[in-house]
Enzyme design. Structure first.
Site, short mmCIF file in Angstrom:
data_model
loop_
_atom_site.label_atom_id
_atom_site.label_comp_id
_atom_site.label_asym_id
_atom_site.label_seq_id
_atom_site.Cartn_x
_atom_site.Cartn_y
_atom_site.Cartn_z
N GLY A 113 0.83 -1.19 0.00
CA GLY A 113 0.00 0.00 0.00
C GLY A 113 0.87 1.24 0.00
O GLY A 113 2.06 1.17 -0.27
N GLU A 495 -7.44 -2.72 -27.02
CA GLU A 495 -6.96 -3.85 -26.23
C GLU A 495 -5.84 -4.60 -26.97
O GLU A 495 -4.85 -5.02 -26.37
CB GLU A 495 -8.14 -4.79 -25.90
CG GLU A 495 -7.77 -6.05 -25.13
CD GLU A 495 -7.18 -5.80 -23.73
OE1 GLU A 495 -7.14 -4.66 -23.28
OE2 GLU A 495 -6.74 -6.80 -23.13
#
Ligand code: G6P
Length: 622
Positions: A113, A495
């Site tokens: 984090g 994509e």
């Protein structure tokens, strides 16, 4: 990003931790470390830069690090370069040299984090006599826990909750305290963390595949909770330090699903798992010839009342949103806006009544997507999460959840999760169309048949993969590749281009074909590869013309089109045909050759396909 693991039980911890880290390496792989302790003895830390095998070599596959309790970390650098000294675990005391060796400190920990106010906290700790050896925010948080632990002479749980009140940001933390042998203390806010138990051991990990081999019984620790983990038992506490009880959940994923199963790379295996991922996802939604959204809690009345849809996501999931935009608007006539989550969260987009915000995410943990979901909820919008990982934060916080059933995806470049998301969104669009009355019952039946046929059609494309392998060997030295298309073909191009660049490191871009002449065409040189996606019959001629314009400037052309469009060969150097399908659902097919092309190009260039440089699969930082 970053993966953490923990183990306490009656087995040697280090080999289990290394095994768990190997399954989390997709989350970060610039350095790794372990802290293991043997009974009451001091913990020992070993760290290494680079991929995990360096750490495994350094510890003789974990055997040179005896002890039955330990924590581990694989890092994707955020604060501080990927050096040994910045690698986790971090300690509360001083540390000399590389940071490996016996830990004299009271607290040692790993973290996934970002602590946003770490500079301010560091200054506070400096004033209280702490010295810092690394550039990381993690060292600050470990030292802050130590500070409260000593200042108030409180136990680990209270020291951690005090720290949690003081820090801003996101974290999954696993800490060992010198005075508490055999125990690991964990805390979580906005970063993923699960805790598994068996009779004689407990496990802790950022993601399910890390512990699947050992147990299927897991707890999903909630935001702002602390866990006290001992062999075979776990206790949970809230921010007040009061004990809370959490349900034990059984993971139903097959452990083999997280193994390579004979394929050279996870990516290739996952490309081949697409028929199954799409079939499973569709089967979970289609019952008795009807799309049944009851599991999501979305009612017919809710769909009926929809006036606007906002799709919010990152990366490939955003590309699914781009494709879905065309499908929903065309089939159900509902206006759709597609936003990058990182943009959406900082814009003041007015969200009116009867707007549905759809957050698409494989991991369910992407920081920007989660923040966007929260913003949407704060503004009063109804939210739907299309998520693959059961129990993930986005799934838990959204008003409604539609689970894709792609199973665990390990390769950083997504394939099967993307396809499962497309299938889920196509089914959703079809149901919206029925409810809105924009398709007849008969058309609806036809659309369902077409959806059901997709898995077998993907299989047929995969049977012809050698042609793409051959073609990729011809283009492996390309410097630039452009993907072009119009409408849905543009979404597919986005994509296709991402798959190419992220794993082959060849510069590539996707353009709406009509935009080429507004700038990009000046980049076309002799032999520049231009890949045209040509599946939309109404737009076919237009894109072909754009490709011809590129060809007359020297481009080398590849086309992806539907079986029967043989005239393409008059204009294009290399053509790939996909089976015919309803044009709304073509993305699920047209993307497959482009995934294979990216994959084989990466292999031909000798690159690490499953773990491309600088990337992580789950982006849990902003
Ligand atoms: C990373 C992954 C991508 C993924 C994106 C969003 O960039 O490499 O494959 O599309 O994150 O992740 P999510 O888990 O929210 O789908």
């Amino acid at each position: 990003m970053c993966g953490i693991v923990g183990y306490t039980g009656d087995q040697q911890a280090a080999p289990i931790l290394l095994d768990g880290l190997a399954r989390l390496e997709y989350r970060g792989y610039d350095s790794a470390g372990l802290a293991v302790r043997n009974g009451d003895a001091l913990a020992e830390v070993v760290k290494a830069t680079g991929k995990l095998y360096h750490l495994a070599d350094k510890t003789d596959q974990g055997h040179s690090l005896p002890g039955t309790c330990g924590i581990g970390h694989t890092r994707w650098a955020t604060h501080g370069d990927p050096s040994v000294v910045n690698a986790h675990p971090h300690v509360s005391g001083n540390c000399t040299g590389s940071g490996s060796g016996k830990v004299e400190s009271d607290v040692v920990g790993v973290h996934n984090g970002i602590i946003e106010n770490f500079t301010e906290l560091k200054e506070k700790l400096l004033r209280h006599g702490y010295a810092f050896y690394s550039d990381t925010d993690t060292e600050v948080v470990v030292k802050l826990v130590d500070y409260y632990y000593k200042k108030y002479k409180i136990g680990p749980v209270d020291a951690i909750t005090r720290t949690m009140v003081r820090v801003r940001g996101s974290y999954a933390l696993a800490l060992m305290f010198r005075d508490y042998p055999g125990e690991i203390f964990a805390a979580r806010k906005d970063s993923p963390l699960i805790i598994g138990t068996s009779e004689s051991a407990s496990y802790l990990a950022s993601d399910v595949p890390a512990i699947l081999k050992y147990t299927r019984q897991v707890y999903y620790i909630d935001n702002l909770q602390v866990a006290r983990v001992a062999p075979g038992s776990v206790k949970f506490y809230d921010l007040n330090g009061d004990e809370v009880s959490l349900p034990l959940t059984e993971i139903t994923w097959d452990a083999a699903a997280a193994e390579k199963g004979g394929f050279e790379h996870f990516m290739l295996k996952e490309i081949h798992e697409q028929p199954q991922a799409v079939r499973d996802t569709l089967n979970s939604l289609i019952h008795d010839g009807q799309i049944d959204l009851s599991a999501t809690g979305l009612t017919e009345e809710t769909l009926q009342a929809l006036r606007q849809i906002d799709i919010v996501a990152c990366g490939s999931a955003w590309h699914v949103g781009m494709a879905s935009q065309y499908v929903i608007e065309d089939l159900a006539q509902i206006p759709v806006r597609v936003e990058l989550a990182s943009e959406f969260r900082y814009r003041s987009i007015p969200l009116y009544e009867n707007t549905l915000v759809i957050v698409i995410s494989q991991s369910g943990e992407t920081a920007d997507s989660l923040a966007a979901l929260r913003v949407a909820k704060e503004r009063g919008a109804m939210t739907l999460a299309v998520v693959n990982v059961v129990g993930s934060t986005i799934a838990r916080e959204a008003d409604h959840v539609l689970y894709t059933l792609a199973g665990p995806e390990i390769a950083v470049a997504t394939t099967k999760a993307y396809s499962a998301q497309l299938a889920a969104m196509d089914a959703l669009a079809t149901q919206m169309a029925l409810v809105k009355g924009t398709v007849s019952r008969e058309q609806y039946g036809h659309l369902l048949e077409e959806l059901a046929a997709i898995p077998d059609k993907i299989k047929r494309i995969l049977e012809d993969k050698e042609r793409l392998q051959w073609f990729s060997s011809k283009i492996a030295n390309a410097h630039d590749i452009f993907f072009i298309g119009r409408g849905l073909d543009y979404a597919i191009s986005l994509e296709g281009s991402l798959k190419m660049k992220e794993i082959s490191y060849i510069h590539s871009e996707a353009y709406a074909a009509g935009e080429l002449k507004h700038g990009t065409i000046s980049l076309i040189e002799k032999n520049t590869l231009v890949i045209g996606v040509l599946t939309q019959s109404q737009l076919f001629e237009k894109t072909i013309s754009n490709m011809a314009e590129c060809k007359s400037r020297g481009a080398y052309l590849m086309g992806v089109t539907t079986n029967g469009n043989f005239t393409v060969e008059d204009s294009v150097n290399f053509t790939v045909y996909i089976p015919k399908t309803d044009e709304h659902f073509v993305s699920s097919l047209a993307i497959v050759p482009l995934q294979l092309l990216g994959y084989y190009t990466s292999v031909n260039r000798g690159l690490d396909v499953d773990k491309p440089r600088n990337l992580a699969k789950s982006v849990t930082v902003e």
